[in-house]
Scaffold this motif. Structure first.
Motif, PDB file in Angstrom:
ATOM      1  N   UNK A  43      -4.199  21.640   7.950  1.00 49.15           N
ATOM      2  CA  UNK A  43      -4.517  21.241   9.326  1.00 49.15           C
ATOM      3  C   UNK A  43      -4.295  19.751   9.533  1.00 49.15           C
ATOM      4  N   UNK A  44      -4.755  18.965   8.600  1.00 50.49           N
ATOM      5  CA  UNK A  44      -4.575  17.521   8.697  1.00 50.49           C
ATOM      6  C   UNK A  44      -4.668  16.906   7.327  1.00 50.49           C
ATOM      7  N   UNK A  45      -4.031  15.743   7.153  1.00 56.68           N
ATOM      8  CA  UNK A  45      -4.083  15.016   5.887  1.00 56.68           C
ATOM      9  C   UNK A  45      -3.939  13.537   6.199  1.00 56.68           C
ATOM     10  N   UNK A  46      -4.703  12.722   5.511  1.00 51.94           N
ATOM     11  CA  UNK A  46      -4.615  11.279   5.704  1.00 51.94           C
ATOM     12  C   UNK A  46      -5.078  10.564   4.447  1.00 51.94           C
TER      13      UNK A  46
ATOM     14  N   UNK B  56      -5.954   7.955  -2.544  1.00 53.49           N
ATOM     15  CA  UNK B  56      -6.921   9.004  -2.246  1.00 53.49           C
ATOM     16  C   UNK B  56      -6.510   9.693  -0.950  1.00 53.49           C
ATOM     17  N   UNK B  57      -6.395  11.009  -0.976  1.00 50.72           N
ATOM     18  CA  UNK B  57      -5.997  11.779   0.198  1.00 50.72           C
ATOM     19  C   UNK B  57      -7.139  12.676   0.652  1.00 50.72           C
ATOM     20  N   UNK B  58      -7.333  12.728   1.968  1.00 51.46           N
ATOM     21  CA  UNK B  58      -8.295  13.652   2.563  1.00 51.46           C
ATOM     22  C   UNK B  58      -7.504  14.729   3.293  1.00 51.46           C
ATOM     23  N   UNK B  59      -7.785  16.001   2.995  1.00 49.71           N
ATOM     24  CA  UNK B  59      -7.019  17.106   3.577  1.00 49.71           C
ATOM     25  C   UNK B  59      -7.956  18.191   4.096  1.00 49.71           C
ATOM     26  N   UNK B  60      -7.660  18.673   5.287  1.00 54.57           N
ATOM     27  CA  UNK B  60      -8.350  19.829   5.843  1.00 54.57           C
ATOM     28  C   UNK B  60      -7.380  20.998   5.844  1.00 54.57           C
ATOM     29  N   UNK B  61      -7.864  22.167   5.415  1.00 53.38           N
ATOM     30  CA  UNK B  61      -6.969  23.319   5.282  1.00 53.38           C
ATOM     31  C   UNK B  61      -7.731  24.598   5.637  1.00 53.38           C
ATOM     32  N   UNK B  62      -7.002  25.712   5.689  1.00 62.01           N
ATOM     33  CA  UNK B  62      -7.578  26.954   6.184  1.00 62.01           C
ATOM     34  C   UNK B  62      -8.165  27.840   5.095  1.00 62.01           C
ATOM     35  N   UNK B  63      -7.443  28.030   3.988  1.00 64.96           N
ATOM     36  CA  UNK B  63      -7.919  28.968   2.969  1.00 64.96           C
ATOM     37  C   UNK B  63      -7.501  28.508   1.576  1.00 64.96           C
TER      38      UNK B  63
ATOM     39  N   UNK C 109       0.820  -1.206   0.000  1.00 68.07           N
ATOM     40  CA  UNK C 109       0.000   0.000   0.000  1.00 68.07           C
ATOM     41  C   UNK C 109       0.854   1.257   0.000  1.00 68.07           C
ATOM     42  N   UNK C 110       2.023   1.190   0.645  1.00 62.24           N
ATOM     43  CA  UNK C 110       2.897   2.358   0.704  1.00 62.24           C
ATOM     44  C   UNK C 110       3.498   2.686  -0.660  1.00 62.24           C
ATOM     45  N   UNK C 111       3.488   1.716  -1.578  1.00 63.00           N
ATOM     46  CA  UNK C 111       4.005   1.936  -2.930  1.00 63.00           C
ATOM     47  C   UNK C 111       2.885   1.829  -3.969  1.00 63.00           C
TER      48      UNK C 111
ATOM     49  N   UNK D 101       8.299   8.507  -5.171  1.00 63.76           N
ATOM     50  CA  UNK D 101       7.662   8.922  -3.929  1.00 63.76           C
ATOM     51  C   UNK D 101       6.738   7.819  -3.408  1.00 63.76           C
ATOM     52  N   UNK D 102       6.761   7.645  -2.092  1.00 66.05           N
ATOM     53  CA  UNK D 102       5.849   6.719  -1.431  1.00 66.05           C
ATOM     54  C   UNK D 102       4.673   7.498  -0.869  1.00 66.05           C
ATOM     55  N   UNK D 103       3.663   6.776  -0.416  1.00 66.44           N
ATOM     56  CA  UNK D 103       2.482   7.414   0.172  1.00 66.44           C
ATOM     57  C   UNK D 103       2.872   8.229   1.396  1.00 66.44           C
ATOM     58  N   UNK D 104       3.719   7.666   2.215  1.00 63.09           N
ATOM     59  CA  UNK D 104       4.128   8.350   3.447  1.00 63.09           C
ATOM     60  C   UNK D 104       4.882   9.639   3.155  1.00 63.09           C
TER      61      UNK D 104
END
Length: 236
Positions: free
Chosen positions: A231-234, A162-169, A155-157, A215-218
């Motif tokens: 703010x956060x990303x996963x 799909x990335x979920x990200x919370x951000x400010x602006x 999974x790391x390669x 590049x890997x997922x991490x």
């Protein structure tokens, strides 16, 4: 002769339903269920040590009860019927360990599958098929301890994530898109939810990214997290 070759001779005397065999089967079911459950407990999963023991022990006593009713009570019944109900009924317990997070991420499938397999181990041991129950327990532990590391590496390669990200602006979002371009990461799809204006609700975005071999997922997650305003990303 073929049946004799498939089992170990040391268990021959313990296949009849006697006081010694009943005690051994229940003890062995508790041990196998505990071995499987302790790994889930260590990873803080919903169903842990005691749950797996109870399920395996319950399945074992179910098979023993079927054998007792047929062999000693003389009931003309299908001795596999109770075991079949265990196989079907364990699905309700397993379903309780599966959750879908608010980000539509499914968790608990491995635990649910482990509970179902633990029930089958209990049925095998309860019927006197000691070899099958022990070998199944060993293979389950290999799958959960060894194969989980292999799965993480795969999974790391992964070529697409799909990335979920919370951000400010919006300025932060633009910087993240520039970062993806600098990393040679292709954005195949993007969903954006704007901020509601409340401090409790940040803007969020879901990216479908095509990674390259460099590049890997991490590494991508760490790079995005370093962007000012994120703010956060996963990974979903």
């Amino acid at each position: 002769m073929r049946g004799e070759a498939a089992v170990l001779s040391i268990f021959h005397e313990l296949r009849d339903v006697t006081l010694l065999s009943v005690a051994l089967r229940m003890l062995l079911a508790s041990l196998c269920g505990g071995v499987i459950g302790i790994e889930r407990e260590y990873k803080r999963r919903p169903a842990g040590f005691r749950t797996h023991i109870l399920i395996c022990l319950g399945a074992a006593i179910t098979t023993l009860t079927s054998q007792y009713l047929y062999m000693y009570m003389g009931y003309d019944t299908d001795i596999s019927r109770l075991g079949a109900q265990v196989v079907a009924g364990i699905g309700f317990i397993g379903a309780g360990t599966i959750i879908v997070t608010r980000r539509q991420r499914v968790k608990g499938l491995t635990t649910a599958a482990g509970l179902w397999t633990t029930a089958i181990v209990g049925l095998a041991i309860g019927s006197g098929f000691y070899e099958g129950g022990l070998f199944a327990t060993i293979l389950v532990m290999i799958a959960e301890l060894v194969f989980s590391k292999l799965e993480y590496r795969i999974l790391n390669h992964a070529p697409e994530i799909n990335l979920y990200m919370e951000y400010t602006d919006s300025q932060c979002l633009d910087q993240v898109l520039v970062l993806f371009r600098d990393l040679a990461v292709k954005v195949r799809n993007m969903e954006i939810t704007r901020s509601t204006g409340s401090e409790r609700h940040n803007a969020c975005a879901i990216f479908t990214l095509a990674l390259n071999k460099k590049h890997t997922v991490e590494s991508v997650l760490n790079s995005v997290l370093m962007v000012e305003g994120v703010i956060s990303v996963e990974e979903l």
